[in-house]
Design a protein around this motif. Structure first.
Motif, PDB file in Angstrom:
ATOM      1  N   ARG A  56       0.588   2.480  15.543  1.00 14.95           N
ATOM      2  CA  ARG A  56       1.037   1.819  16.767  1.00 14.95           C
ATOM      3  C   ARG A  56       2.561   1.840  16.805  1.00 14.95           C
ATOM      4  O   ARG A  56       3.223   1.460  15.826  1.00 14.95           O
ATOM      5  N   GLY A  57       3.134   2.309  17.908  1.00 10.46           N
ATOM      6  CA  GLY A  57       4.587   2.346  18.044  1.00 10.46           C
ATOM      7  C   GLY A  57       5.251   3.558  17.421  1.00 10.46           C
ATOM      8  O   GLY A  57       6.477   3.706  17.524  1.00 10.46           O
ATOM      9  N   GLN A  58       4.488   4.458  16.794  1.00 10.54           N
ATOM     10  CA  GLN A  58       5.085   5.649  16.185  1.00 10.54           C
ATOM     11  C   GLN A  58       5.587   6.601  17.262  1.00 10.54           C
ATOM     12  O   GLN A  58       4.953   6.771  18.305  1.00 10.54           O
ATOM     13  N   VAL A  59       6.721   7.241  17.033  1.00 11.87           N
ATOM     14  CA  VAL A  59       7.280   8.195  17.989  1.00 11.87           C
ATOM     15  C   VAL A  59       6.423   9.459  18.002  1.00 11.87           C
ATOM     16  O   VAL A  59       6.202  10.092  16.963  1.00 11.87           O
ATOM     17  N   LEU A  60       5.940   9.816  19.197  1.00  8.43           N
ATOM     18  CA  LEU A  60       5.118  11.010  19.375  1.00  8.43           C
ATOM     19  C   LEU A  60       5.946  12.194  19.837  1.00  8.43           C
ATOM     20  O   LEU A  60       5.559  13.350  19.647  1.00  8.43           O
ATOM     21  N   GLY A  61       7.083  11.895  20.471  1.00  7.30           N
ATOM     22  CA  GLY A  61       7.953  12.939  21.003  1.00  7.30           C
ATOM     23  C   GLY A  61       9.044  12.311  21.837  1.00  7.30           C
ATOM     24  O   GLY A  61       9.232  11.080  21.820  1.00  7.30           O
ATOM     25  N   LEU A  62       9.751  13.147  22.572  1.00  9.17           N
ATOM     26  CA  LEU A  62      10.859  12.676  23.402  1.00  9.17           C
ATOM     27  C   LEU A  62      10.563  12.950  24.873  1.00  9.17           C
ATOM     28  O   LEU A  62       9.997  13.994  25.222  1.00  9.17           O
ATOM     29  N   ALA A  63      10.952  12.015  25.718  1.00  9.15           N
ATOM     30  CA  ALA A  63      10.726  12.159  27.159  1.00  9.15           C
ATOM     31  C   ALA A  63      11.513  13.339  27.712  1.00  9.15           C
ATOM     32  O   ALA A  63      12.551  13.731  27.174  1.00  9.15           O
ATOM     33  N   SER A 120       3.451   5.618  20.548  1.00  9.50           N
ATOM     34  CA  SER A 120       2.008   5.514  20.714  1.00  9.50           C
ATOM     35  C   SER A 120       1.581   4.109  21.128  1.00  9.50           C
ATOM     36  O   SER A 120       2.122   3.106  20.636  1.00  9.50           O
ATOM     37  N   LEU A 121       0.574   4.031  22.005  1.00  9.66           N
ATOM     38  CA  LEU A 121       0.063   2.735  22.470  1.00  9.66           C
ATOM     39  C   LEU A 121      -0.611   1.946  21.364  1.00  9.66           C
ATOM     40  O   LEU A 121      -0.626   0.717  21.378  1.00  9.66           O
ATOM     41  N   HIS A 171       4.900  10.483  32.115  1.00  7.34           N
ATOM     42  CA  HIS A 171       3.607  10.253  32.758  1.00  7.34           C
ATOM     43  C   HIS A 171       2.657   9.791  31.662  1.00  7.34           C
ATOM     44  O   HIS A 171       2.377  10.524  30.704  1.00  7.34           O
ATOM     45  N   LEU A 172       2.172   8.564  31.804  1.00  8.43           N
ATOM     46  CA  LEU A 172       1.243   7.997  30.822  1.00  8.43           C
ATOM     47  C   LEU A 172      -0.161   7.970  31.417  1.00  8.43           C
ATOM     48  O   LEU A 172      -0.385   7.388  32.482  1.00  8.43           O
ATOM     49  N   GLY A 173      -1.090   8.598  30.726  1.00  6.57           N
ATOM     50  CA  GLY A 173      -2.482   8.549  31.136  1.00  6.57           C
ATOM     51  C   GLY A 173      -3.286   7.728  30.142  1.00  6.57           C
ATOM     52  O   GLY A 173      -3.040   7.791  28.936  1.00  6.57           O
ATOM     53  N   LEU A 174      -4.244   6.953  30.649  1.00  6.01           N
ATOM     54  CA  LEU A 174      -5.162   6.221  29.787  1.00  6.01           C
ATOM     55  C   LEU A 174      -6.578   6.526  30.245  1.00  6.01           C
ATOM     56  O   LEU A 174      -6.913   6.329  31.426  1.00  6.01           O
ATOM     57  N   LEU A 187      -5.206  -5.414  21.545  1.00  6.69           N
ATOM     58  CA  LEU A 187      -4.566  -5.793  22.794  1.00  6.69           C
ATOM     59  C   LEU A 187      -3.563  -6.910  22.569  1.00  6.69           C
ATOM     60  O   LEU A 187      -3.790  -7.788  21.743  1.00  6.69           O
ATOM     61  N   PRO A 188      -2.441  -6.922  23.335  1.00  5.75           N
ATOM     62  CA  PRO A 188      -2.044  -5.912  24.320  1.00  5.75           C
ATOM     63  C   PRO A 188      -1.636  -4.599  23.663  1.00  5.75           C
ATOM     64  O   PRO A 188      -1.238  -4.578  22.500  1.00  5.75           O
ATOM     65  N   LEU A 189      -1.710  -3.511  24.424  1.00  2.76           N
ATOM     66  CA  LEU A 189      -1.265  -2.222  23.939  1.00  2.76           C
ATOM     67  C   LEU A 189       0.253  -2.190  23.857  1.00  2.76           C
ATOM     68  O   LEU A 189       0.947  -2.968  24.518  1.00  2.76           O
TER      69      LEU A 189
END
Length: 304
Positions: free
Chosen positions: A250-257, A203-204, A269-272, A160-162
Motif C-alpha cells: 500500500r502506498g508503494q510507487v508504481l511509476g511516475l505521472a 498503489s491503492l 487516469h485511475l481505474g477501479l 478501507l479507506p484506500l
C-alpha cells in the motif's frame, strides 16, 4: 482410567456447542446503490467454510474467509455496477460450503439511475478513429486487460479507506460522457486526477502487478490485483517502476505521472474494477467512509 473424564469433557463440549439448527449467519449489505457506485457486502458465519464465492451480474468470484472477533468468519467483498449498467433490481449472492453442505445466501439490491455530465475534448484524430494498422494492436491490448481483470486472487488484500494514488484534485470525474472531436464515446471508466509529469503514483492497496506495459489509448499503464475481484489501473504514466508478478505494498510507487496515450495534458487516469466492472473509486478514499457504510442493513439467516 481416563475414559470417564474424557466422556464428561465431550458431553460438556456438545452442550456448549450450538446445533446446526441454532447456528446463524449474518448478511450485511445496502438495499439500493447508484450506477457506478461501489458498495460493501459481508457474510459473517459461525464456522469456517470449506470454500466460498460471490456472484454478481453474471460473474463468479472466489473469496477467502478471514477470522474475525468472537470466533466468527467473515466473507467481505467490494461490489459495484458500471455507469452503463441498466437500472433495476439485481441479486448479489454468497455461495459457501459449510461442513460439506452447499448453501447460497442471496440479497436483492436496487440499482438506481444516475445522471452524468458531458465533456467535450479535442485530441489528435488518430486517437478518435485509430488508423487501420493500430486496430489489431488495440484489440490485443483489450483482450489482455480483460484476461487480467478475470484473474483476481481469492484473498482480499485491500483495506478501507484506500490509499489515494496522487494528491491532485479531480479534473474529470467517473462516468462523464466523453465527446472527442465531436464524436460521442463510452462513459469515462475511471477518474482523472491532477498530476504533473514526474509526480509519484502510488498503489491503492497491497497487491500483485498484473500488467505493466504501454497501450495505444492508456499510454504506459499498470494494473494491480488487490484480491477478491478488486483491481486498480494507473494510466498515462511517463515511467513504469514495477514489473508483472511483483508484489507491491500500500502506498508503494508504481511509476511516475505523465501524458502518454490519448490525453490533452499530463494527469493520472485511475481505474477501479470490481469483479471486472469499472466503478467510481472516489467514495473509497473518504476517511470516515460514511457514504459507503450508510444505508447498509443486516439480515440474520439460520444455517440449519
Amino acid at each position: 482410567m481416563f475414559r470417564r473424564p474424557i466422556l464428561v469433557l465431550l458431553l460438556l463440549l456438545a452442550l456448549a456447542s450450538p446445533s446446526a439448527a441454532e447456528m446463524k449467519a449474518r448478511f450485511i449489505a445496502p438495499q439500493a446503490v447508484s450506477q457506478g457506485e461501489p458498495f460493501l457486502v459481508e457474510l459473517i458465519l459461525p464456522v469456517e467454510p470449506r470454500s466460498a464465492s460471490l456472484r454478481w451480474l453474471g460473474r463468479e468470484q472466489a473469496l477467502e474467509p478471514r477470522p474475525v472477533e468472537g470466533g466468527f468468519w467473515s466473507l467481505r467483498a467490494l461490489v459495484g455496477a458500471s455507469a452503463s449498467q441498466k437500472a433495476g433490481r439485481e441479486i448479489v449472492a454468497f455461495s459457501v460450503d459449510v461442513a460439506g453442505r452447499s448453501r447460497t445466501f442471496p440479497w436483492q439490491i436496487e440499482i438506481r439511475s444516475r445522471s452524468f455530465p458531458e465533456s467535450r475534448l479535442t485530441v489528435e484524430e488518430k486517437m478518435v478513429v485509430p488508423p487501420e494498422e493500430a486496430r489489431s494492436r488495440i484489440e490485443k491490448e483489450s483482450r489482455r486487460v480483460q484476461a487480467a481483470l478475470a484473474s483476481s486472487q481469492p484473498s482480499g488484500l485491500w483495506t478501507l479507506p484506500l490509499n489515494r494514488p496522487v494528491k491532485g484534485i479531480v479534473t474529470c470525474p467517473y462516468g462523464w460522457r466523453r465527446v472527442y472531436n465531436g464524436k460521442p464515446r463510452s462513459p469515462h471508466s475511471g477518474v482523472d486526477l491532477r498530476a504533473g509529469v514526474g509526480a509519484s503514483v502510488r498503489s491503492l492497496a497491497p497487491g500483485r502487478v498484473l500488467l505493466a506495459e504501454e497501450h495505444y489509448f492508456a499510454g504506459n499503464v499498470v494494473y494491480v490485483d488487490h484480491g477478491g475481484g478488486v483491481v486498480s489501473a494507473y494510466a498515462h504514466l511517463s515511467r513504469i517502476d514495477v514489473a508483472v508478478g511483483q508484489d507491491v505494498e500500500r502506498g508503494q510507487v508504481l511509476g511516475l505521472a505523465g501524458a502518454t496515450g490519448r490525453v490533452t495534458g499530463p494527469h493520472l487516469h485511475l481505474g477501479l474494477f470490481l469483479q471486472g466492472r469499472s466503478v467510481d473509486a472516489m467514495p473509497l478514499f473518504e476517511e470516515d467512509l460514511k457514504g459507503l457504510l450508510e444505508g447498509r442493513q443486516e439480515l440474520e439467516i439460520a444455517l440449519g
